[in-house]
Write an enzyme that holds these catalytic residues in place. Structure first.
Site, PDB file in Angstrom:
ATOM      1  N   ALA A  32       0.867  -1.184   0.000  1.00  0.00           N
ATOM      2  CA  ALA A  32       0.000   0.000   0.000  1.00  0.00           C
ATOM      3  C   ALA A  32       0.904   1.234   0.000  1.00  0.00           C
ATOM      4  CB  ALA A  32      -0.962  -0.005   1.185  1.00  0.00           C
ATOM      5  N   ASN A  35       4.396   7.991  -1.023  1.00  0.00           N
ATOM      6  CA  ASN A  35       5.659   8.707  -1.226  1.00  0.00           C
ATOM      7  C   ASN A  35       6.628   8.569  -0.054  1.00  0.00           C
ATOM      8  OD1 ASN A  35       5.147   9.470  -3.785  1.00  0.00           O
ATOM      9  ND2 ASN A  35       4.211  11.433  -3.234  1.00  0.00           N
ATOM     10  N   HIS A  37       7.277   5.664   1.431  1.00  0.00           N
ATOM     11  CA  HIS A  37       8.047   4.489   1.014  1.00  0.00           C
ATOM     12  C   HIS A  37       8.997   4.845  -0.137  1.00  0.00           C
ATOM     13  CE1 HIS A  37       4.216   2.473   2.545  1.00  0.00           C
ATOM     14  NE2 HIS A  37       5.151   1.937   3.311  1.00  0.00           N
ATOM     15  N   GLN A  61       3.110  -9.508  13.312  1.00  0.00           N
ATOM     16  CA  GLN A  61       3.230  -8.229  14.011  1.00  0.00           C
ATOM     17  C   GLN A  61       1.893  -7.541  14.253  1.00  0.00           C
ATOM     18  OE1 GLN A  61       5.682  -6.544  10.750  1.00  0.00           O
ATOM     19  NE2 GLN A  61       4.587  -4.644  11.161  1.00  0.00           N
ATOM     20  N   GLY A 149      12.017   4.232   7.969  1.00  0.00           N
ATOM     21  CA  GLY A 149      11.509   5.587   8.130  1.00  0.00           C
ATOM     22  C   GLY A 149      11.496   6.061   9.579  1.00  0.00           C
ATOM     23  N   ASP A 152       8.353   5.483  11.960  1.00  0.00           N
ATOM     24  CA  ASP A 152       8.275   4.421  12.972  1.00  0.00           C
ATOM     25  C   ASP A 152       9.547   4.482  13.818  1.00  0.00           C
ATOM     26  OD1 ASP A 152       5.776   2.774  12.055  1.00  0.00           O
ATOM     27  OD2 ASP A 152       6.896   3.260  10.251  1.00  0.00           O
ATOM     28  N   GLN A 155      10.476   1.571  16.096  1.00  0.00           N
ATOM     29  CA  GLN A 155      10.873   0.403  15.292  1.00  0.00           C
ATOM     30  C   GLN A 155      12.337   0.549  14.867  1.00  0.00           C
ATOM     31  OE1 GLN A 155       8.266  -1.459  12.225  1.00  0.00           O
ATOM     32  NE2 GLN A 155       9.530  -0.309  10.807  1.00  0.00           N
ATOM     33  N   SER A 188       0.062   4.066   5.137  1.00  0.00           N
ATOM     34  CA  SER A 188      -0.867   3.222   4.376  1.00  0.00           C
ATOM     35  C   SER A 188      -2.251   3.250   5.003  1.00  0.00           C
ATOM     36  CB  SER A 188      -0.355   1.788   4.339  1.00  0.00           C
ATOM     37  OG  SER A 188       0.990   1.771   3.931  1.00  0.00           O
TER      38      SER A 188
HETATM   39  P1  AMP Z   1       5.221  -0.039   6.424  1.00  0.00           P
HETATM   40  O1  AMP Z   1       4.893  -0.432   5.032  1.00  0.00           O
HETATM   41  O2  AMP Z   1       4.227   0.833   7.071  1.00  0.00           O
HETATM   42  O3  AMP Z   1       5.649  -1.215   7.263  1.00  0.00           O
HETATM   43  O4  AMP Z   1       6.523   0.863   6.310  1.00  0.00           O
HETATM   44  C1  AMP Z   1       7.671   0.399   5.641  1.00  0.00           C
HETATM   45  C2  AMP Z   1       8.796   1.386   5.863  1.00  0.00           C
HETATM   46  O5  AMP Z   1       8.423   2.655   5.333  1.00  0.00           O
HETATM   47  C3  AMP Z   1       9.136   1.609   7.350  1.00  0.00           C
HETATM   48  O6  AMP Z   1      10.543   1.732   7.491  1.00  0.00           O
HETATM   49  C4  AMP Z   1       8.444   2.919   7.627  1.00  0.00           C
HETATM   50  O7  AMP Z   1       9.030   3.645   8.688  1.00  0.00           O
HETATM   51  C5  AMP Z   1       8.621   3.644   6.311  1.00  0.00           C
HETATM   52  N1  AMP Z   1       7.621   4.718   6.188  1.00  0.00           N
HETATM   53  C6  AMP Z   1       6.275   4.577   6.296  1.00  0.00           C
HETATM   54  N2  AMP Z   1       5.668   5.777   6.190  1.00  0.00           N
HETATM   55  C7  AMP Z   1       6.669   6.686   6.013  1.00  0.00           C
HETATM   56  C8  AMP Z   1       6.703   8.101   5.854  1.00  0.00           C
HETATM   57  N3  AMP Z   1       5.584   8.833   5.855  1.00  0.00           N
HETATM   58  N4  AMP Z   1       7.893   8.698   5.709  1.00  0.00           N
HETATM   59  C9  AMP Z   1       9.049   7.970   5.718  1.00  0.00           C
HETATM   60  N5  AMP Z   1       9.089   6.635   5.858  1.00  0.00           N
HETATM   61  C10 AMP Z   1       7.920   5.997   6.015  1.00  0.00           C
END
Ligand code: AMP
Length: 284
Positions: A32, A35, A37, A61, A149, A152, A155, A188
């Site tokens: 999902a 920008n 990602h 998780q 990112g 998180d 994390q 997402s």
């Molecule tokens: P997720 O798909 O939510 O598990 O996120 C995958 C990676 O993308 C993780 O390292 C998140 O911290 C990073 N991420 C998600 N949203 C953002 C954002 N708005 N800005 C920067 N990195 C992000």
């Protein structure tokens, strides 16, 4: 862009790239894509020879099965976005590839209580699941650089400690949070906000920004109470609003006594749980 489903296939690709002397930059995601990602992919393209992303909605998780079921899955659009952003290889495994029947070995990591505070207080088992999947993916991809990112933040600190306890030679890089024009951190989950909540949601980042301007000269407890009160008055259901040490994630009383200070918030916007944070001080 290469697209792999099976562990053996992505491993063969990585082995070939390494044999050519290429460095690997890796961004694990749950799909999902947005920008935020893409910023990880752009960093990987700039700093590593080969960019690799994974899309895997990791069941271990999620502490609520309904959250897992409702997690948006948009593989076709994701592939298009990654292609447009010049990703070299996408790994999108099935659950049975990541968690085969014969089981996998995950070391017993010690996160020094980083996993029991903030998100850990409200999402039991969440970080054990995150550590399990990230370790598994790192063993498969063996990247030189791992991009995660700031969105998180907790994390990130946990994966930093995880890497410290393995013999993986992977450097962890924090990519700043990418926001919508109104300040809402991209996520997402945002696409599941109702129009009313989408309008209100930027309040989280506005509160964090206000605190950034005031935290040096105002009593921290007072600031935190005020922020929680304002969130409640706007109809949010806040789980926490904390100002913590950027390394230990323990609450801060006197910000001047800490090198790195971060404000973190988690709040329900109707049915959707949002998180955000802002680094208030970073004296490196
Ligand atoms: P997720 O798909 O939510 O598990 O996120 C995958 C990676 O993308 C993780 O390292 C998140 O911290 C990073 N991420 C998600 N949203 C953002 C954002 N708005 N800005 C920067 N990195 C992000």
């Amino acid at each position: 862009m290469h697209f792999y489903r099976r562990v053996a296939d992505i491993q063969a690709y990585i082995a070939y790239q390494k044999s050519q002397g290429h460095t690997i930059g890796f961004a694990p995601t749950m799909g999902a894509l947005h920008n935020g990602h893409m910023s990880l992919i752009q960093h990987a393209n700039e700093q590593s020879d080969i960019s690799v992303a994974s899309i895997f909605v990791n069941p271990t998780q999620f502490n609520e099965s309904s959250d897992l079921e409702k997690y948006p899955r948009t593989l076709e659009a994701d592939i298009y976005l990654l292609y447009e952003n010049h990703l070299n290889a996408l790994f999108a495994p099935q659950v049975s590839d990541i968690y085969p029947e014969q089981g996998i070995h995950t070391p017993n990591f010690n996160f020094q209580n980083l996993d029991t505070v903030l998100e850990g207080e409200f999402r039991a088992g969440h970080f054990a699941g995150v550590a399990q999947v990230v370790y598994r993916l790192l063993e498969i991809v063996r990247p030189d650089h791992l991009y995660m990112g700031q969105k998180d933040y907790q994390q990130w600190t946990i994966i930093y400690h995880l890497l410290d306890q393995t013999d993986l030679e992977t450097e962890l890089i924090m990519v700043p949070t990418v926001r919508e024009v109104d300040g809402l951190a991209m996520s997402s989950r945002n696409r599941r906000l109702t129009p009313e909540w989408r309008e209100k949601a930027p309040m989280l980042s506005k509160l964090l920004a206000r605190i950034q301007g005031e935290f040096e000269n105002t009593d921290i407890d007072h600031l935190v109470q005020l922020a929680e009160k304002e969130l409640k008055e706007a109809g949010f259901n806040p789980e926490y609003f904390r100002i913590v040490d950027g390394y230990t994630l323990q609450p801060v009383k006197d910000p001047k006594a800490h090198k790195k200070v971060v404000a973190c918030v988690a709040a329900w916007a109707g049915e959707i749980r949002l998180i955000d944070n802002m680094i208030l001080r970073d004296d490196l």
